[in-house]
Design a protein around this motif. Structure first.
Motif, short mmCIF file in Angstrom:
data_model
loop_
_atom_site.label_atom_id
_atom_site.label_comp_id
_atom_site.label_asym_id
_atom_site.label_seq_id
_atom_site.Cartn_x
_atom_site.Cartn_y
_atom_site.Cartn_z
N ARG A 15 0.83 -1.21 0.00
CA ARG A 15 0.00 0.00 0.00
C ARG A 15 0.85 1.24 0.00
N TYR A 16 0.34 2.28 -0.70
CA TYR A 16 0.89 3.63 -0.56
C TYR A 16 -0.23 4.44 0.09
N GLY A 17 -0.16 4.64 1.38
CA GLY A 17 -1.28 5.30 2.05
C GLY A 17 -2.54 4.47 1.85
N ASP A 18 -3.57 5.09 1.27
CA ASP A 18 -4.84 4.38 1.04
C ASP A 18 -4.84 3.56 -0.25
N VAL A 19 -3.85 3.80 -1.10
CA VAL A 19 -3.84 3.11 -2.40
C VAL A 19 -3.28 1.70 -2.24
N VAL A 20 -4.07 0.70 -2.65
CA VAL A 20 -3.58 -0.67 -2.62
C VAL A 20 -2.96 -0.96 -3.99
N ALA A 21 -1.63 -0.97 -4.05
CA ALA A 21 -0.94 -1.14 -5.34
C ALA A 21 -0.82 -2.63 -5.69
N LEU A 22 -0.56 -3.46 -4.70
CA LEU A 22 -0.54 -4.91 -4.89
C LEU A 22 -1.48 -5.53 -3.88
N GLY A 39 0.44 -5.18 -18.02
CA GLY A 39 -0.70 -4.60 -17.32
C GLY A 39 -0.88 -3.14 -17.67
N PRO A 40 -2.09 -2.63 -17.49
CA PRO A 40 -2.35 -1.22 -17.81
C PRO A 40 -1.69 -0.29 -16.78
N ASN A 41 -1.74 1.00 -17.02
CA ASN A 41 -1.19 1.98 -16.07
C ASN A 41 -1.76 1.73 -14.68
N GLY A 42 -0.87 1.77 -13.71
CA GLY A 42 -1.33 1.67 -12.32
C GLY A 42 -1.63 0.26 -11.87
N ALA A 43 -1.32 -0.75 -12.70
CA ALA A 43 -1.65 -2.14 -12.35
C ALA A 43 -0.83 -2.65 -11.18
N GLY A 44 0.37 -2.06 -10.98
CA GLY A 44 1.24 -2.51 -9.90
C GLY A 44 2.57 -3.08 -10.37
N LYS A 45 2.86 -2.97 -11.66
CA LYS A 45 4.07 -3.58 -12.23
C LYS A 45 5.34 -3.01 -11.59
N THR A 46 5.42 -1.67 -11.56
CA THR A 46 6.63 -1.04 -11.04
C THR A 46 6.80 -1.35 -9.55
N THR A 47 5.71 -1.44 -8.84
CA THR A 47 5.77 -1.79 -7.42
C THR A 47 6.32 -3.20 -7.24
N ALA A 48 5.84 -4.12 -8.07
CA ALA A 48 6.33 -5.51 -7.98
C ALA A 48 7.84 -5.56 -8.25
N LEU A 83 15.90 0.60 -15.13
CA LEU A 83 14.78 1.32 -14.56
C LEU A 83 14.33 2.45 -15.48
N GLN A 84 13.22 3.05 -15.13
CA GLN A 84 12.69 4.12 -15.99
C GLN A 84 13.38 5.45 -15.72
N VAL A 85 14.07 5.57 -14.59
CA VAL A 85 14.75 6.83 -14.29
C VAL A 85 16.23 6.55 -14.01
N ASP A 155 12.27 -2.66 -16.76
CA ASP A 155 10.99 -2.00 -16.49
C ASP A 155 10.64 -1.10 -17.67
N GLU A 156 9.65 -1.51 -18.44
CA GLU A 156 9.24 -0.79 -19.66
C GLU A 156 10.45 -0.38 -20.50
N PRO A 157 11.23 -1.37 -20.94
CA PRO A 157 12.52 -1.05 -21.57
C PRO A 157 12.40 -0.31 -22.89
N THR A 187 5.69 -4.37 -19.32
CA THR A 187 5.30 -3.67 -20.54
C THR A 187 3.79 -3.43 -20.57
N HIS A 188 3.42 -2.41 -21.36
CA HIS A 188 1.99 -2.19 -21.64
C HIS A 188 1.58 -2.90 -22.92
N TYR A 189 2.59 -3.39 -23.65
CA TYR A 189 2.31 -3.83 -25.02
C TYR A 189 2.23 -5.33 -25.13
P1 ATP Z 1 2.54 2.22 -15.04
O1 ATP Z 1 2.29 1.28 -16.16
O2 ATP Z 1 1.69 3.45 -15.16
O3 ATP Z 1 3.98 2.50 -14.77
P2 ATP Z 1 2.42 0.30 -12.89
O4 ATP Z 1 1.70 -0.94 -13.29
O5 ATP Z 1 3.89 0.26 -12.89
O6 ATP Z 1 1.90 1.53 -13.74
P3 ATP Z 1 2.62 1.14 -10.14
O7 ATP Z 1 3.55 2.27 -10.47
O8 ATP Z 1 3.17 -0.03 -9.43
O9 ATP Z 1 1.85 0.66 -11.43
O10 ATP Z 1 1.43 1.76 -9.28
C1 ATP Z 1 0.40 0.99 -8.70
C2 ATP Z 1 -0.55 1.92 -7.95
O11 ATP Z 1 0.14 2.51 -6.85
C3 ATP Z 1 -1.09 3.09 -8.77
O12 ATP Z 1 -2.42 3.30 -8.36
C4 ATP Z 1 -0.20 4.24 -8.36
O13 ATP Z 1 -0.90 5.46 -8.48
C5 ATP Z 1 0.11 3.92 -6.93
N1 ATP Z 1 1.44 4.42 -6.53
C6 ATP Z 1 2.63 4.05 -7.05
N2 ATP Z 1 3.66 4.66 -6.42
C7 ATP Z 1 3.09 5.47 -5.48
C8 ATP Z 1 3.61 6.38 -4.49
N3 ATP Z 1 4.92 6.55 -4.34
N4 ATP Z 1 2.72 7.02 -3.71
C9 ATP Z 1 1.40 6.81 -3.85
N5 ATP Z 1 0.85 5.98 -4.74
C10 ATP Z 1 1.67 5.31 -5.56
#
Ligand code: ATP
Length: 302
Positions: A15-22, A39-48, A83-85, A155-157, A187-189
């Motif tokens: 979790r990031y605060g209230d957001v459940v990322a995984l 997965g689409p934007n925000g799916a949780g890939k980067t978090t994993a 990484l992306q950055v 990560d999204e190479p 990837t998104h693709y």
């Molecule tokens: P993208 O394809 O857009 O890169 P993703 O699949 O990599 O997305 P994540 O970056 O893991 O997804 O994000 C998962 C969820 O967690 C999203 O809802 C995102 O807004 C939220 N999130 C990610 N990082 C943070 C953070 N540092 N603080 C708050 N919320 C975050």
């Protein structure tokens, strides 16, 4: 950790605060495979990926790489990450950056090899700060391979790369695989996952909603979108066999189906005046929707 896996995420919630990322994510990485995490934007890939790299702290569940804590130094020496950055010094040349980074590893690849793998030979003497976005990304790819890693996270190479650079990065990833290395790419693709991966894990809202070989995944997402103007009601269409979803959009009815011929035949029999007909491949978002619904038999298909 599961026997024989290079890395595992088990029942991981993040979790990031209230957001459940995984949300109870389970994922295994097997030796020698290219695993695409799609997965689409925000799916949780980067978090994993962040958890697998040890750059994020595990909150709930278990994460292991080479059977150990992901942040442990021996683990970091055996894996690489793109990484992306980047925080690379702008004033050093490409070759100097690679040398600096390589010096961190016990058995690095020669800088000349890294330059060749990333298609950077001509840019070796250019300062990093003077590179284009796509060229910087190729440097990041070279850095990921600097330590000759057994396991590499990408990560999204290819985001932001032109077609040629994307294709050449794809062939480098295929070469890594032939050399027995393991790669995880996000990837998104679907096209990219299809071109490279032995196995695809589709993530949606922090969970794996589908997993399989590219052809298994594609066969589950081989939907078509039918768009037409018809007097047949939405509810009647929605209840036809093979219809995943039917929606009214202005004058048109939009239908998502894996069986377009059957659905069209029935529709034309019901409404010979049907007009303005378009049939197209469904987009990736539609594919995800289908997969999400397939993973949740409780949900009403509407
Ligand atoms: P993208 O394809 O857009 O890169 P993703 O699949 O990599 O997305 P994540 O970056 O893991 O997804 O994000 C998962 C969820 O967690 C999203 O809802 C995102 O807004 C939220 N999130 C990610 N990082 C943070 C953070 N540092 N603080 C708050 N919320 C975050």
């Amino acid at each position: 950790m599961s026997h024989g896996c290079l890395a595992t995420l088990s029942a991981v919630t993040h979790r990031y605060g209230d957001v459940v990322a995984l949300d109870g994510l389970d994922l295994q990485i097997r030796p020698g495979e290219v695993l695409a995490v799609l997965g689409p934007n925000g799916a949780g890939k980067t978090t994993a990926i962040g958890l697998l790299l040890g750059s994020l702290q595990v909150q709930q569940g278990a994460v292991h790489v080479f059977g150990r804590d992901p942040g442990a130094r021996p683990v970091r020496m055996r894996r690489g990450a793109m990484l992306q950055v980047s925080g690379l010094p702008d004033t050093l040349t490409v070759a100097e950056n690679l040398e600096l980074f390589s010096s961190y590893y016990p058995a690095p690849l020669p800088v000349s090899t890294l330059l060749a793998m990333a298609g950077l030979e001509e840019l070796a003497a250019r300062r990093y700060g003077r590179l284009s976005g796509g060229q910087k990304q190729r440097v990041m790819f070279a850095l990921a391979l600097a330590g000759d890693p057994e396991l590499v996270f990408l990560d999204e190479p290819t985001t932001g790369l032109d077609v040629e650079a994307r294709r050449s990065l794809w062939s480098e990833i295929q070469r890594l695989k032939k050399a027995g290395r393991t790669a995880v790419l996000t990837t998104h693709y679907l096209e990219e996952a299809d071109a490279l991966a032995d196995r695809i894990a589709v993530i949606h809202q922090g969970r794996v909603v589908a997993e399989g070989t590219p052809s298994e995944i594609k066969s589950r997402t081989a939907d078509r979108r039918i768009r037409c103007i018809t007097g047949v009601g939405r509810d009647d269409v929605a209840s036809l066999p093979g219809v995943v979803r039917a929606e009214v959009s202005g004058q048109h009815l939009e239908i998502l189906t894996a069986r377009p011929e059957d659905v069209l035949r029935t529709l034309l029999a019901l409404d010979p005046d049907l007009r303005d007909l378009h049939v197209t491949g469904a987009g990736l978002e539609d594919a995800f929707l289908t997969l999400v619904r397939a993973g949740d038999p409780q949900e009403e298909v509407s």
